[in-house]
Design a protein around this motif. Structure first.
Motif, PDB file in Angstrom:
ATOM      1  N   UNK A   1       1.000  -1.278  -0.380  1.00 54.84           N
ATOM      2  CA  UNK A   1       0.187  -0.133  -0.053  1.00 54.84           C
ATOM      3  C   UNK A   1       0.967   0.981   0.013  1.00 54.84           C
ATOM      4  N   UNK A   2       2.379   0.802   0.076  1.00 58.23           N
ATOM      5  CA  UNK A   2       3.372   2.914   0.199  1.00 58.23           C
ATOM      6  C   UNK A   2       2.618   2.425  -1.539  1.00 58.23           C
ATOM      7  N   UNK A   3       3.374   4.354  -1.893  1.00 58.01           N
ATOM      8  CA  UNK A   3       3.363   4.740  -2.759  1.00 58.01           C
ATOM      9  C   UNK A   3       1.862   5.929  -3.033  1.00 58.01           C
ATOM     10  N   UNK A   4       1.058   5.309  -1.793  1.00 55.92           N
ATOM     11  CA  UNK A   4      -0.014   5.831  -1.905  1.00 55.92           C
ATOM     12  C   UNK A   4      -1.249   5.157  -2.533  1.00 55.92           C
ATOM     13  N   UNK A   5      -1.280   4.082  -2.539  1.00 56.40           N
ATOM     14  CA  UNK A   5      -1.774   3.024  -3.229  1.00 56.40           C
ATOM     15  C   UNK A   5      -3.154   2.015  -1.826  1.00 56.40           C
ATOM     16  N   UNK A   6      -3.515   3.753  -1.366  1.00 57.73           N
ATOM     17  CA  UNK A   6      -3.964   2.947   0.455  1.00 57.73           C
ATOM     18  C   UNK A   6      -5.406   2.207  -0.680  1.00 57.73           C
TER      19      UNK A   6
ATOM     20  N   UNK B   1       3.262   7.759   4.756  1.00 62.38           N
ATOM     21  CA  UNK B   1       3.118   8.744   4.729  1.00 62.38           C
ATOM     22  C   UNK B   1       2.166   9.033   3.383  1.00 62.38           C
ATOM     23  N   UNK B   2       1.904   8.992   2.845  1.00 57.38           N
ATOM     24  CA  UNK B   2       1.619   9.466   1.173  1.00 57.38           C
ATOM     25  C   UNK B   2       0.241   8.919   0.864  1.00 57.38           C
ATOM     26  N   UNK B   3      -0.427   9.538   0.896  1.00 59.67           N
ATOM     27  CA  UNK B   3      -1.948   9.472   0.688  1.00 59.67           C
ATOM     28  C   UNK B   3      -2.383   9.675  -1.037  1.00 59.67           C
ATOM     29  N   UNK B   4      -1.539  10.313  -1.662  1.00 55.68           N
ATOM     30  CA  UNK B   4      -1.823  10.470  -3.229  1.00 55.68           C
ATOM     31  C   UNK B   4      -1.773   9.334  -3.775  1.00 55.68           C
ATOM     32  N   UNK B   5      -2.188   8.542  -4.258  1.00 53.63           N
ATOM     33  CA  UNK B   5      -1.260   7.428  -5.280  1.00 53.63           C
ATOM     34  C   UNK B   5      -0.117   7.816  -6.627  1.00 53.63           C
ATOM     35  N   UNK B   6       0.406   7.181  -6.603  1.00 54.50           N
ATOM     36  CA  UNK B   6       1.985   6.980  -7.750  1.00 54.50           C
ATOM     37  C   UNK B   6       3.041   7.967  -6.827  1.00 54.50           C
ATOM     38  N   UNK B   7       2.876   8.808  -5.820  1.00 53.95           N
ATOM     39  CA  UNK B   7       3.895   9.670  -5.470  1.00 53.95           C
ATOM     40  C   UNK B   7       5.569   9.390  -4.221  1.00 53.95           C
TER      41      UNK B   7
END
Lengths: 143, 420
Positions: free
Chosen positions: B214-219, B294-300
């Protein structure tokens, strides 16, 4: 702080599971039981202790207790437990499928994937029929 | 003594203490939240002077948990004569043990990589020995059955409630125990189905791998928003938190299954509830809110998967921050929403959440089979939500909470209430 770009596909595969993977759980379990039992023992030693005739009566908001608390209870609780058992066992059977299925579905020409999805759809269908039957029979009426 | 074993032990010993300390302050946060919502100030007097030290400063009331704890120990530990003694004493332990061991598989800090080192020469036993480079998971136990372990331990919590309610030999306690059992059993099914769907999407039940994926915003909450809502509701019900706290509905059952408990035995029930809140929130963060991501925006860009001590601590801080927010949200809900009636509560589980979760399971299975993008699942969630909202009023309904036509009843259509 350095935010390094990394891909999720590089998920680490740790060494095969050994005793040392489970051993910390035993330590934790001992700590938890020790905490619970220790607190029980400590509190029975530290606090005051007095008995009394009125103190030993069942608490029913200040009234004199009428009957024993060991009474029959509504059958709907039994129905909940039975229905729960059916669905929980069903879910338990689905876990191995859920873990292995994605690795089958992706590969092309894999004959196992459609077989797996068909079997699971059938399995789910049987439980959905059971669910609908229970609904029509009024198992989920809680009024 | 593999490095994984040592790191797991350190994690467990540290987190147990962090959790118990956090629990005592969560009780204070609950009182403060309640006070803020009701436009009061809340506990703000108890400092660390204990009536002895000449401290004028009150430390914003931070001494309150300590005072509460001391009070709990000094109170009389009364075991009434009519109880089933063995069961009565067993119940608090049965509540606290699952609450204390359930979080063991939570991947608090991702992976820790060490380049190897040599122990200082003056240390006994270890002095001068070299440790080869290693990479370990910073978690209590990196099990391949991690998620299922959490679910299994979570369902053990029902035993404490049953045994406590039955062993107390009190009508309030018995009714509270019955209700709590029915509620926890019912909400375990949608919870299990939600976990099943997440395992299906991730293709693994290992907790640290789920966090990595789920890292890189793939929540997962972006792909399964409806499911996340169902899961959060289930957590509330599993913790017996408002609006699902009919097990201890004060107006009807006084305190429910712990009505005969006093002193530290009562405190163990109380601690267990708050520990369940932390564990449940951590479970939600792990499955839906990306764990340490740390980042909720996918692909960042996101935190690296493997890191040194600084990265591990930062990941732990992010994880704990998300958990704290969710626990606060639970308190917020408790002091905002009124309690559900028992039939509403059971209908919500059996007639709404279980069918929706079953439909989502089927849809997710098909999407995985077609190897399609996960974003289709977001659309599926929206369609299921709209469809359920459209279909539900059309389903055959039996009028709930019927007015029973009894002679002399307040609701009676047969006779006037006071007529003879």
């Amino acid at each position: 702080m350095n935010f390094v770009l990394s891909t999720p596909t590089t998920a680490l595969t740790l060494a095969a599971e050994t005793f040392s993977h489970y051993a910390p759980l035993g330590v934790l379990l001992l700590m938890a039981i020790g905490f619970g039992v220790g607190n029980l023992i400590l509190t029975s030693i530290i606090g005051p202790s007095r008995q009394g005739e009125t103190k030993g009566i069942v608490y029913e908001s200040g009234m004199d207790p009428i009957t024993s608390s060991r009474r029959r209870f509504n059958v709907r609780f039994y129905m909940v437990a039975m229905t729960f058992l059916i669905f929980d066992v069903e879910i338990v059977f689905l876990y191995p499928w859920a873990v292995t299925f994605p690795s089958l579905g992706g590969t092309e020409g894999d004959a196992l994937a459609p077989l797996f999805v068909a079997r699971m759809l059938f399995f789910l269908l049987t439980s959905i029929i059971a669910f609908a039957y229970a609904w029509r029979k009024g198992v989920f009426r809680y009024d | 003594m593999s490095p994984q074993f040592v790191i797991s032990l350190i994690t467990i010993v540290l987190i147990v203490h962090v959790m118990l300390l956090a629990t005592s302050y969560l009780i204070m946060l609950e009182r403060k939240t309640c006070a803020w919502i009701q436009d009061r100030i809340g506990p703000n007097r108890t400092g660390f002077s204990f009536g002895v030290l000449p401290l004028k400063f009150h430390f914003w009331g931070l001494g309150q948990p300590l005072a509460d704890g001391i009070k709990m120990f000094l109170k009389e530990d009364y075991t009434p004569p009519f109880v089933e003694r063995a069961l009565f004493l067993l119940a608090p332990v049965l509540v606290i043990v699952p609450a204390l061991i359930g979080w063991a598989v939570i991947p608090w800090g991702g992976y820790y990589a060490s380049e190897g080192f040599t122990w200082w020469a003056w240390l006994p036993f270890l002095g001068g020995q070299t440790v080869a480079p290693f990479t370990v998971a910073v978690t209590g136990a990196p099990l391949s059955i991690g998620v299922i372990y959490m679910l299994a331990i979570g369902s053990l919590a029902v035993y404490g409630v049953v045994v406590g309610g039955y062993g107390s030999a009190n009508k309030y306690a018995f009714l509270g125990g019955l209700r709590a059992t029915a509620q926890m059993l019912s909400y375990e099914i949608p919870q299990g189905l939600s976990v099943l769907i997440i395992i299906l999407m991730m293709g693994t039940a290992t907790t640290d791998v789920i966090a990595v994926q789920q890292s890189l915003g793939d929540w997962n909450i972006w792909y399964q928003p409806l499911l996340a809502f169902i899961f959060f509701t289930c957590i509330l019900a599993e913790c017996n938190r408002a609006p699902f706290d009919i097990a201890e509905a004060e107006q009807e059952l006084v305190a429910g299954y712990h009505v005969e408990y006093s002193s530290m035995k009562f405190a163990l029930f109380f601690l267990g509830e708050y520990l369940h809140m932390i564990t449940g929130s951590a479970f939600f963060v792990l499955l839906f809110l990306g764990g340490w991501s740390a980042n909720p925006i996918p692909g960042v860009a996101d935190l690296p998967i493997v890191g040194g001590l600084g990265i591990v601590l930062l990941k732990f801080a992010i994880f704990a921050g998300k958990v704290t927010f969710l626990v606060f949200a639970m308190m917020w809900i408790r002091w905002t929403l009124p309690r559900l009636r028992f039939d509403q509560l059971m209908k919500l589980a059996w007639r709404a959440m279980i069918p929706i979760a079953l439909v989502l399971l089927l849809a997710t299975g098909v999407v995985i089979y077609l190897d399609a993008s996960f974003w289709i699942l977001t659309a599926v969630n929206a369609i299921v939500f709209i469809g359920a909202a459209y279909l539900y009023p059309k389903l055959p309904s039996d009028d709930g909470n019927r007015r029973v036509p009894l002679a002399g009843s307040r609701f009676s259509p047969l006779l006037p209430a006071d007529g003879n």
